[in-house]
Design an enzyme around this catalytic site. Structure first.
Site, PDB file in Angstrom:
ATOM      1  N   GLN A  47       1.045 -12.415  16.544  1.00 44.91           N
ATOM      2  CA  GLN A  47       0.300 -13.291  15.644  1.00 44.91           C
ATOM      3  C   GLN A  47       0.744 -14.740  15.832  1.00 44.91           C
ATOM      4  O   GLN A  47       1.941 -15.027  15.909  1.00 44.91           O
ATOM      5  CB  GLN A  47       0.567 -12.822  14.212  1.00 44.91           C
ATOM      6  N   HIS A 105       3.368  -8.910  14.637  1.00 47.20           N
ATOM      7  CA  HIS A 105       2.740  -8.341  13.446  1.00 47.20           C
ATOM      8  C   HIS A 105       3.103  -6.876  13.361  1.00 47.20           C
ATOM      9  O   HIS A 105       3.520  -6.396  12.315  1.00 47.20           O
ATOM     10  CB  HIS A 105       1.216  -8.520  13.490  1.00 47.20           C
ATOM     11  N   PHE A 138       7.564  -6.774   4.378  1.00 46.87           N
ATOM     12  CA  PHE A 138       6.699  -6.760   5.549  1.00 46.87           C
ATOM     13  C   PHE A 138       7.139  -5.666   6.524  1.00 46.87           C
ATOM     14  O   PHE A 138       6.342  -4.843   6.981  1.00 46.87           O
ATOM     15  CB  PHE A 138       6.758  -8.139   6.209  1.00 46.87           C
ATOM     16  N   HIS A 193       6.504  -2.180   5.192  1.00 47.06           N
ATOM     17  CA  HIS A 193       5.092  -1.803   5.328  1.00 47.06           C
ATOM     18  C   HIS A 193       4.787  -1.350   6.752  1.00 47.06           C
ATOM     19  O   HIS A 193       4.105  -0.327   6.958  1.00 47.06           O
ATOM     20  CB  HIS A 193       4.208  -2.987   4.952  1.00 47.06           C
ATOM     21  N   GLU A 194       5.295  -2.092   7.734  1.00 43.06           N
ATOM     22  CA  GLU A 194       4.997  -1.751   9.121  1.00 43.06           C
ATOM     23  C   GLU A 194       5.588  -0.399   9.508  1.00 43.06           C
ATOM     24  O   GLU A 194       4.959   0.381  10.217  1.00 43.06           O
ATOM     25  CB  GLU A 194       5.515  -2.853  10.058  1.00 43.06           C
ATOM     26  N   LYS A 237       3.673   2.535   7.290  1.00 45.81           N
ATOM     27  CA  LYS A 237       2.273   2.772   7.664  1.00 45.81           C
ATOM     28  C   LYS A 237       2.130   3.164   9.130  1.00 45.81           C
ATOM     29  O   LYS A 237       1.359   4.066   9.456  1.00 45.81           O
ATOM     30  CB  LYS A 237       1.430   1.528   7.386  1.00 45.81           C
ATOM     31  N   HIS A 238       2.860   2.490  10.009  1.00 45.00           N
ATOM     32  CA  HIS A 238       2.648   2.684  11.444  1.00 45.00           C
ATOM     33  C   HIS A 238       3.831   3.358  12.141  1.00 45.00           C
ATOM     34  O   HIS A 238       3.654   4.329  12.881  1.00 45.00           O
ATOM     35  CB  HIS A 238       2.387   1.331  12.116  1.00 45.00           C
TER      36      HIS A 238
END
Length: 233
Positions: A37, A64, A114, A117-118, A121-122
């Protein structure tokens, strides 16, 4: 067979099926997107941005995420709630994370939300291959290896591509990265405060082991104008 035995056997089958589904969800993907990003484009929008508590990020693309994907264009997510993000797993990477994977969300923060979350989720969807430490380290190493800003500014094409507010064609940006690094990226744009299309994120593809870049097997439908700004930061 007694009723108690039948119930017990049924429970074992259900638990086995659940375990197989969890395992398959964490293993079943075809490749990764490494998503980088441009901070100037995240900040030059109507929603603006906030610098992390460590200060303004350096003039470079930031990570990102590293996202498992399938070749049909869809992706797994939130695969394993039993293995949530744990900051202690990446204590030795914190300085690199703050430099290469900064947060620009508001209010100013330390980035843990942040990164959490990464992973949740991933990253957890790749845990059969990469544990938490390996997941973040892999993304950091891939980002260093590809050196996107260097590719854009130093490639031997007719003109260099610099983050100075000038406009460049999407074709030239994609071609410059392809020429410099050998892989075709996908470009995502957003809109600046005046409504102009600008370079926002660049997607590159990595094999399912996280060890090498590959040509992307899926073409993303990311909307950009023919000519886009590369804003300063």
């Amino acid at each position: 067979m007694k009723m108690e035995s039948k119930i017990h056997l049924l429970l074992i089958k259900l638990l086995t099926l659940h375990s197989l589904l969890v395992l398959s969800s964490s293993q079943d993907f075809d490749f990764f997107y490494l998503v980088l990003q441009w901070p100037g484009s995240q900040c030059d929008t109507k929603s603006s941005c906030c610098y992390p508590i460590t200060g303004k990020p350096k003039l470079d693309f930031g990570i990102h995420g590293l996202w498992p994907n399938w070749k049909n264009g869809s992706y797994p997510s939130n695969c394993d709630s039993t293995n949530p993000f744990d900051a202690f797993e990446i204590l030795d990477l914190m300085c690199q994370m703050e430099s290469e994977w900064p947060t620009l969300s508001c209010p100013s923060n330390d980035g843990l939300k942040f990164w959490s979350h990464e992973w949740n989720k991933h990253g957890a969807c790749s845990e059969s291959i990469l544990d938490q430490h390996e997941y973040f380290l892999t993304a950091l190493n891939l980002k260093t290896e590809i050196n996107l800003l260097g590719a854009l500014e130093d490639a031997g094409m007719i003109y260099k591509i610099h983050p100075n507010g000038s406009a460049y064609s999407v074709t030239s940006i994609r071609g410059t990265i392809k020429e410099a690094r050998g892989y075709t990226p996908w470009i995502e744009c957003n809109r600046d405060v005046s409504g102009n299309s600008q370079l926002y994120q660049i997607y590159l593809c990595v094999d399912s082991s996280g060890s090498r870049f590959i040509e992307c097997p899926v073409i993303l439908a990311k909307k950009c104008s023919t000519s886009i700004k590369f804003p300063s930061f």
